[in-house]
Write an enzyme that holds these catalytic residues in place. Structure first.
Site, PDB file in Angstrom:
ATOM      1  N   CYS A  27      36.216 -17.636 -31.558  1.00 57.90           N
ATOM      2  CA  CYS A  27      35.348 -17.401 -32.717  1.00 57.90           C
ATOM      3  C   CYS A  27      36.086 -16.457 -33.671  1.00 57.90           C
ATOM      4  CB  CYS A  27      34.057 -16.738 -32.247  1.00 57.90           C
ATOM      5  SG  CYS A  27      34.385 -15.148 -31.456  1.00 57.90           S
ATOM      6  N   HIS A  89      33.714  -5.825 -28.551  1.00 61.78           N
ATOM      7  CA  HIS A  89      32.316  -5.693 -28.128  1.00 61.78           C
ATOM      8  C   HIS A  89      31.635  -4.456 -28.690  1.00 61.78           C
ATOM      9  CE1 HIS A  89      35.012  -7.521 -25.099  1.00 61.78           C
ATOM     10  NE2 HIS A  89      34.136  -8.502 -25.183  1.00 61.78           N
ATOM     11  N   HIS A 139      26.681  -4.689 -19.700  1.00 67.20           N
ATOM     12  CA  HIS A 139      27.677  -5.365 -20.547  1.00 67.20           C
ATOM     13  C   HIS A 139      28.179  -4.379 -21.606  1.00 67.20           C
ATOM     14  CE1 HIS A 139      29.336  -8.083 -23.569  1.00 67.20           C
ATOM     15  NE2 HIS A 139      29.487  -8.950 -22.583  1.00 67.20           N
ATOM     16  N   GLU A 141      28.973  -4.677 -24.707  1.00 62.45           N
ATOM     17  CA  GLU A 141      28.302  -4.719 -26.014  1.00 62.45           C
ATOM     18  C   GLU A 141      26.943  -4.020 -25.946  1.00 62.45           C
ATOM     19  OE1 GLU A 141      28.080  -8.593 -27.972  1.00 62.45           O
ATOM     20  OE2 GLU A 141      26.211  -7.957 -28.924  1.00 62.45           O
ATOM     21  N   SER A 238      30.548 -13.167 -20.937  1.00 61.48           N
ATOM     22  CA  SER A 238      29.125 -13.497 -20.954  1.00 61.48           C
ATOM     23  C   SER A 238      28.893 -14.856 -21.624  1.00 61.48           C
ATOM     24  CB  SER A 238      28.389 -12.385 -21.708  1.00 61.48           C
ATOM     25  OG  SER A 238      27.041 -12.647 -21.783  1.00 61.48           O
ATOM     26  N   ASN A 239      29.485 -15.054 -22.795  1.00 61.72           N
ATOM     27  CA  ASN A 239      29.203 -16.308 -23.527  1.00 61.72           C
ATOM     28  C   ASN A 239      29.721 -17.525 -22.765  1.00 61.72           C
ATOM     29  OD1 ASN A 239      31.717 -17.537 -25.141  1.00 61.72           O
ATOM     30  ND2 ASN A 239      31.970 -15.314 -24.990  1.00 61.72           N
ATOM     31  N   SER A 281      36.150 -16.489 -26.114  1.00 65.86           N
ATOM     32  CA  SER A 281      37.339 -15.663 -25.885  1.00 65.86           C
ATOM     33  C   SER A 281      38.473 -16.422 -25.201  1.00 65.86           C
ATOM     34  CB  SER A 281      36.955 -14.433 -25.043  1.00 65.86           C
ATOM     35  OG  SER A 281      36.177 -14.813 -23.926  1.00 65.86           O
TER      36      SER A 281
HETATM   37  O1  0JX Z   1      31.254 -11.184 -22.623  1.00 70.23           O
HETATM   38  P1  0JX Z   1      31.156 -11.662 -24.045  1.00 70.23           P
HETATM   39  O2  0JX Z   1      30.803 -13.090 -24.149  1.00 70.23           O
HETATM   40  O3  0JX Z   1      30.232 -10.805 -24.850  1.00 70.23           O
HETATM   41  O4  0JX Z   1      32.561 -11.392 -24.712  1.00 70.23           O
HETATM   42  P2  0JX Z   1      33.897 -12.230 -24.790  1.00 70.23           P
HETATM   43  O5  0JX Z   1      34.034 -13.226 -23.715  1.00 70.23           O
HETATM   44  O6  0JX Z   1      34.982 -11.223 -24.910  1.00 70.23           O
HETATM   45  O7  0JX Z   1      33.689 -13.027 -26.147  1.00 70.23           O
HETATM   46  C1  0JX Z   1      34.112 -12.568 -27.361  1.00 70.23           C
HETATM   47  C2  0JX Z   1      33.539 -11.260 -27.791  1.00 70.23           C
HETATM   48  C3  0JX Z   1      32.114 -11.365 -28.126  1.00 70.23           C
HETATM   49  C4  0JX Z   1      31.484 -10.339 -28.677  1.00 70.23           C
HETATM   50  O8  0JX Z   1      30.274 -10.571 -29.207  1.00 70.23           O
HETATM   51 FE1  SF4 Z   2      31.605 -11.884 -33.118  1.00 70.36          FE
HETATM   52 FE2  SF4 Z   2      30.938 -12.085 -30.581  1.00 70.36          FE
HETATM   53 FE3  SF4 Z   2      30.028 -13.847 -32.345  1.00 70.36          FE
HETATM   54 FE4  SF4 Z   2      32.569 -13.865 -31.656  1.00 70.36          FE
HETATM   55  S1  SF4 Z   2      30.865 -14.286 -30.290  1.00 70.36           S
HETATM   56  S2  SF4 Z   2      31.774 -14.010 -33.766  1.00 70.36           S
HETATM   57  S3  SF4 Z   2      32.976 -11.709 -31.360  1.00 70.36           S
HETATM   58  S4  SF4 Z   2      29.553 -11.675 -32.308  1.00 70.36           S
END
Ligand code: 0JX
Ligand code: SF4
Length: 333
Positions: A27, A89, A139, A141, A238-239, A281
């Site tokens: 992203c 985060h 977490h 964030e 997490s995502n 990520s």
């Molecule tokens: O564990 P998350 O999904 O919040 O983080 P990840 O995998 O590092 O993803 C990108 C960062 C997201 C922040 O919102």
């Molecule tokens: Fe930002 Fe997290 Fe959304 Fe990616 S997933 S755009 S890091 S808020």
């Protein structure tokens, strides 16, 4: 009469259809965070200290470590005066204050969409509302957001937990959300808050980060056309976990893998179509490594679903925007 079976009807020897979700993978916030570490290394040299994993992906962290980034959990592990980067985060005010107190030069890689949640939270608290954060305990964030608002915040992880909130039902409340939640679960939690409390404010579920929504919609579309789902991402992400869970909810055997080495050949028994996606990520090179691993087991035909085009781009922080190399200023106390 004997039924004739053509070779292509036998999944053991027929080509494996691999269908890619669209969009998937990086992203805008992750692209920016990784760029920040790489550019900081280019401009100022190694080592560069990063508080927490810059994003929750093992391969990204290993690659940046090889380039000279040092990942630490605590600011106290960072030597005096060393360049420090905060992860995508976000961090609490206490961490910002600690960095300021130690005069560490900081570049903040917090995603602007996470910062937006911090701002929302402060605005609701200032308006006198009791704050509820919808998110996952522990977490990074969530820790950051809870520590960015100078008021008590109640954390809820599920609709069931709403009933147990120690808040009177007529208290004006407001909620904010972690950016990488399940959109459906969040909708349910917001509904539970509105059912219990008489005065509730907060963003619509459609305001959850665009990348989270798009990847979850795309994996739902994908789950309709595949009989096995593979999500590329680390277990700490997490995502990425939410994407796998959607596959499970849709009745498709679903697995989270770091890369092609995580693919178990047994998963392919009787499978015609593999759906493949990646968390926000996870780099596309890891998706390629999964396709290569599948290709070593069966001939593969790769296609991609139609999906929304993402054009969002976040600019770099001011310390890295200027052409001339100049060291980032130490934060003033
Ligand atoms: O564990 P998350 O999904 O919040 O983080 P990840 O995998 O590092 O993803 C990108 C960062 C997201 C922040 O919102
Ligand atoms: Fe930002 Fe997290 Fe959304 Fe990616 S997933 S755009 S890091 S808020």
């Amino acid at each position: 009469m004997l039924q004739q079976t053509t070779v292509s009807d036998d999944p053991a020897v027929s080509a494996l259809r691999v269908v890619l979700a669209n969009p998937r993978g990086f992203c805008a916030g992750v692209v920016r965070a990784i760029d920040i570490v790489e550019q900081a290394l280019d401009r100022y040299g190694s080592p560069v200290y990063v508080r927490h994993e810059i994003v929750h992906n093992r391969h990204v962290v290993e690659r940046l470590r090889e380039k000279g980034a040092i990942f630490v959990d605590e600011l106290s592990d960072i030597p005096e005066g060393a360049l420090t980067i905060f992860s995508a985060h976000g961090v609490s005010r206490a961490i910002e204050d600690e960095a300021r107190g130690r005069r560490l030069p900081v570049i903040d890689a917090t995603c602007p969409l996470v910062t937006k949640v911090h701002v929302q939270g402060r605005r609701y608290a200032k308006a006198g509302r009791t704050l509820v954060l919808i998110g996952h305990q522990g977490h990074a964030e969530v820790d950051g957001t809870m520590g960015q608002v100078n008021a008590p915040i109640h954390l809820v992880e599920s609709a069931e937990q709403v009933a147990a909130l120690p808040i009177a039902d007529d208290t004006p409340i407001a909620y904010v959300t972690q950016t990488t939640l399940s959109v459906d679960d969040t909708r349910g939690i917001i509904a539970a808050l509105k059912a219990r409390f008489s005065d509730v404010e907060g963003p619509d579920v459609s305001e959850i980060c665009y990348a989270t929504q798009n990847r979850q919609t795309a994996v739902r579309d994908l789950a309709r056309v595949c009989d096995l789902l593979i999500v590329v991402g680390s277990t700490t992400s997490s995502n990425s976990n939410r994407l796998r869970e959607i596959g499970v909810e849709m009745g498709v055997p679903s697995y989270l893998v770091d890369d092609g080495e995580g693919v178990d050949p047994a998963w392919l028994d009787g499978v015609h179509t593999v759906g493949l996606t990646a968390g926000a990520s996870a780099p596309d090179s890891l998706v390629d490594s999964v396709i290569a691993a599948l290709g070593r087991l069966r001939p593969v035909e790769v296609s991609q679903l139609d999906g929304v085009e993402e054009k969002l781009h976040f600019s770099l922080p001011p310390e890295l925007r200027h052409r001339e190399p100049r060291p980032p200023r130490a934060q003033r106390t």
